[in-house]
Design an enzyme around this catalytic site. Structure first.
Site, PDB file in Angstrom:
ATOM      1  N   ASN A  29       7.069 -51.107  47.212  1.00 48.75           N
ATOM      2  CA  ASN A  29       6.650 -52.031  46.152  1.00 48.75           C
ATOM      3  C   ASN A  29       7.126 -51.429  44.830  1.00 48.75           C
ATOM      4  OD1 ASN A  29       5.341 -53.601  44.284  1.00 48.75           O
ATOM      5  ND2 ASN A  29       3.259 -52.967  44.857  1.00 48.75           N
ATOM      6  N   LYS A  31       7.072 -52.667  41.946  1.00 45.77           N
ATOM      7  CA  LYS A  31       6.256 -53.085  40.783  1.00 45.77           C
ATOM      8  C   LYS A  31       7.167 -53.519  39.627  1.00 45.77           C
ATOM      9  CE  LYS A  31       2.573 -50.248  42.556  1.00 45.77           C
ATOM     10  NZ  LYS A  31       1.361 -49.520  42.308  1.00 45.77           N
ATOM     11  N   HIS A 115      -2.373 -58.062  45.471  1.00 45.29           N
ATOM     12  CA  HIS A 115      -2.325 -56.631  45.140  1.00 45.29           C
ATOM     13  C   HIS A 115      -3.439 -56.318  44.138  1.00 45.29           C
ATOM     14  CE1 HIS A 115      -0.974 -52.817  43.502  1.00 45.29           C
ATOM     15  NE2 HIS A 115      -0.262 -52.680  44.604  1.00 45.29           N
ATOM     16  N   GLU A 117      -3.491 -54.624  41.540  1.00 44.53           N
ATOM     17  CA  GLU A 117      -3.110 -54.738  40.125  1.00 44.53           C
ATOM     18  C   GLU A 117      -3.149 -56.197  39.669  1.00 44.53           C
ATOM     19  OE1 GLU A 117       0.515 -52.497  40.472  1.00 44.53           O
ATOM     20  OE2 GLU A 117      -0.671 -50.687  40.762  1.00 44.53           O
ATOM     21  N   GLU A 187      -5.430 -50.875  50.666  1.00 43.53           N
ATOM     22  CA  GLU A 187      -5.049 -50.034  49.534  1.00 43.53           C
ATOM     23  C   GLU A 187      -6.270 -49.755  48.672  1.00 43.53           C
ATOM     24  OE1 GLU A 187      -0.612 -50.416  48.509  1.00 43.53           O
ATOM     25  OE2 GLU A 187      -1.638 -52.058  47.510  1.00 43.53           O
ATOM     26  N   GLY A 193      -1.489 -45.029  42.659  1.00 45.52           N
ATOM     27  CA  GLY A 193      -0.866 -44.438  41.476  1.00 45.52           C
ATOM     28  C   GLY A 193      -1.628 -43.259  40.899  1.00 45.52           C
ATOM     29  N   SER A 233      -0.744 -43.841  46.941  1.00 43.94           N
ATOM     30  CA  SER A 233      -0.216 -42.483  46.818  1.00 43.94           C
ATOM     31  C   SER A 233       0.369 -41.933  48.118  1.00 43.94           C
ATOM     32  CB  SER A 233      -1.287 -41.535  46.252  1.00 43.94           C
ATOM     33  OG  SER A 233      -1.645 -41.942  44.946  1.00 43.94           O
TER      34      SER A 233
HETATM   35  P1  PGA Z   1       1.368 -45.964  44.865  1.00 45.64           P
HETATM   36  O1  PGA Z   1       1.227 -47.573  44.878  1.00 45.64           O
HETATM   37  O2  PGA Z   1       2.092 -45.579  46.122  1.00 45.64           O
HETATM   38  O3  PGA Z   1       2.152 -45.666  43.616  1.00 45.64           O
HETATM   39  O4  PGA Z   1      -0.016 -45.411  44.823  1.00 45.64           O
HETATM   40  C1  PGA Z   1       0.959 -48.264  46.072  1.00 45.64           C
HETATM   41  C2  PGA Z   1       0.812 -49.729  45.787  1.00 45.64           C
HETATM   42  O5  PGA Z   1       0.274 -50.074  44.739  1.00 45.64           O
HETATM   43  O6  PGA Z   1       1.240 -50.588  46.586  1.00 45.64           O
END
Ligand code: PGA
Length: 272
Positions: A29, A31, A115, A117, A187, A193, A233
């Site tokens: 992803n 982003k 997601h 976010e 997640e 992140g 992460s």
């Molecule tokens: P990350 O993000 O691996 O940077 O923690 C995962 C995601 O948001 O899909």
């Protein structure tokens, strides 16, 4: 020119790995990262470093601006293409939005839905997520439904309840016929992140709850065939132990998917 691939082929689990009957799916992803030239250069590196793994599916989800260029670049290769979001209508007066129909027409096979976010920064509710899941199926896209609790919810012991609520509401109204293709990503928001990964045991616990719930809602066969990804992460040094868990069928990778060597190592996980 239509870039639509044979989506049934792209999205269907086609091989098995030892101990698991589901084809692993490793998804990047990206982003809101990568311009078109940057995206194309990452795709070139991934094509060189992730090839020769026919027992797993490898997916990239670039930002909308790069989708068409990346679609052309991955065509005919082992890399699959997904989008990060879609609108629930096929077209109309929704300034700034992109529909599933548009995504399908440029060759997307998958779309990330709900997601954290989007839930957190763009006020996506379970009701909105549910409309988007239906839209994805309508347009022939495989939805990757994201669920997961905040740190506060985990500390209150609500991790399983939150995932269950998001799944029940996100999937409400779906028939069992869609289940051969659904992907769910667990997640935990506190792991995204932050560099703080859920332990393999913590992730497995919620994955087992999710599979149990899918079994209750849609039957054991559908639940056994549904791929459950972990996200939050994921790094080269924790992917092996995560993938060794019986109910973890892949990963949704953010930060570590932006660097080809890291993503290649993740894709080449060794589950012991
Ligand atoms: P990350 O993000 O691996 O940077 O923690 C995962 C995601 O948001 O899909």
């Amino acid at each position: 020119m239509s870039l639509s691939p044979e989506r049934s082929d792209l999205a269907s689990p086609k091989a098995k790995t030892a101990g698991k009957a589901r084809t692993p799916l490793l998804a990047g992803n990206w982003k809101m990262c990568k311009t078109i030239p940057e995206a194309l250069s990452l795709v070139d590196e991934l094509k060189a470093s992730c090839s020769g793994l026919p027992d797993r599916e490898i997916l990239v989800c670039p930002p909308a601006t790069s989708l068409e260029s990346v679609s052309r670049a991955v065509r005919g290769s082992f890399l699959r293409l997904g989008a990060q979001n879609l609108h629930w209508e096929s077209e109309g007066a929704f300034t700034g939005e992109i529909s599933g129909r548009m995504l399908a027409s440029i060759g997307c096979a998958y779309v990330i839905v709900g997601h954290s976010e989007r839930r957190q920064y763009f006020s996506e509710t379970d009701a909105v997520v549910q409309k988007k899941i239906h839209a994805a199926y309508r347009e022939g896209l495989v939805p990757i439904l994201c669920v997961g609790e905040t740190l506060e919810e985990r500390e209150k012991g609500l991790a399983s309840d939150v995932a269950a609520r998001q799944i029940r509401q996100g999937l409400s109204g779906l028939g069992p016929e869609n289940f051969s293709k659904l992907v769910v990503a667990y997640e935990p928001v506190w792991a995204i992140g932050t560099g703080r990964t859920a332990s393999p045991a913590q992730a497995q616990e919620i994955h087992a709850v999710i599979r149990g719930l899918l079994s209750e809602l849609y039957g054991g066969k559908a639940a056994d065939g549904t791929r459950l990804l972990y996200g939050g992460s994921i790094k080269p040094d924790n992917i092996d132990s995560l993938m060794a868990q019986p109910d973890i069928d892949g990963g949704l990778v953010g930060g570590a998917s932006l660097k080809a060597p890291d993503f290649a190592r993740i894709v080449k996980y060794e589950s012991r």
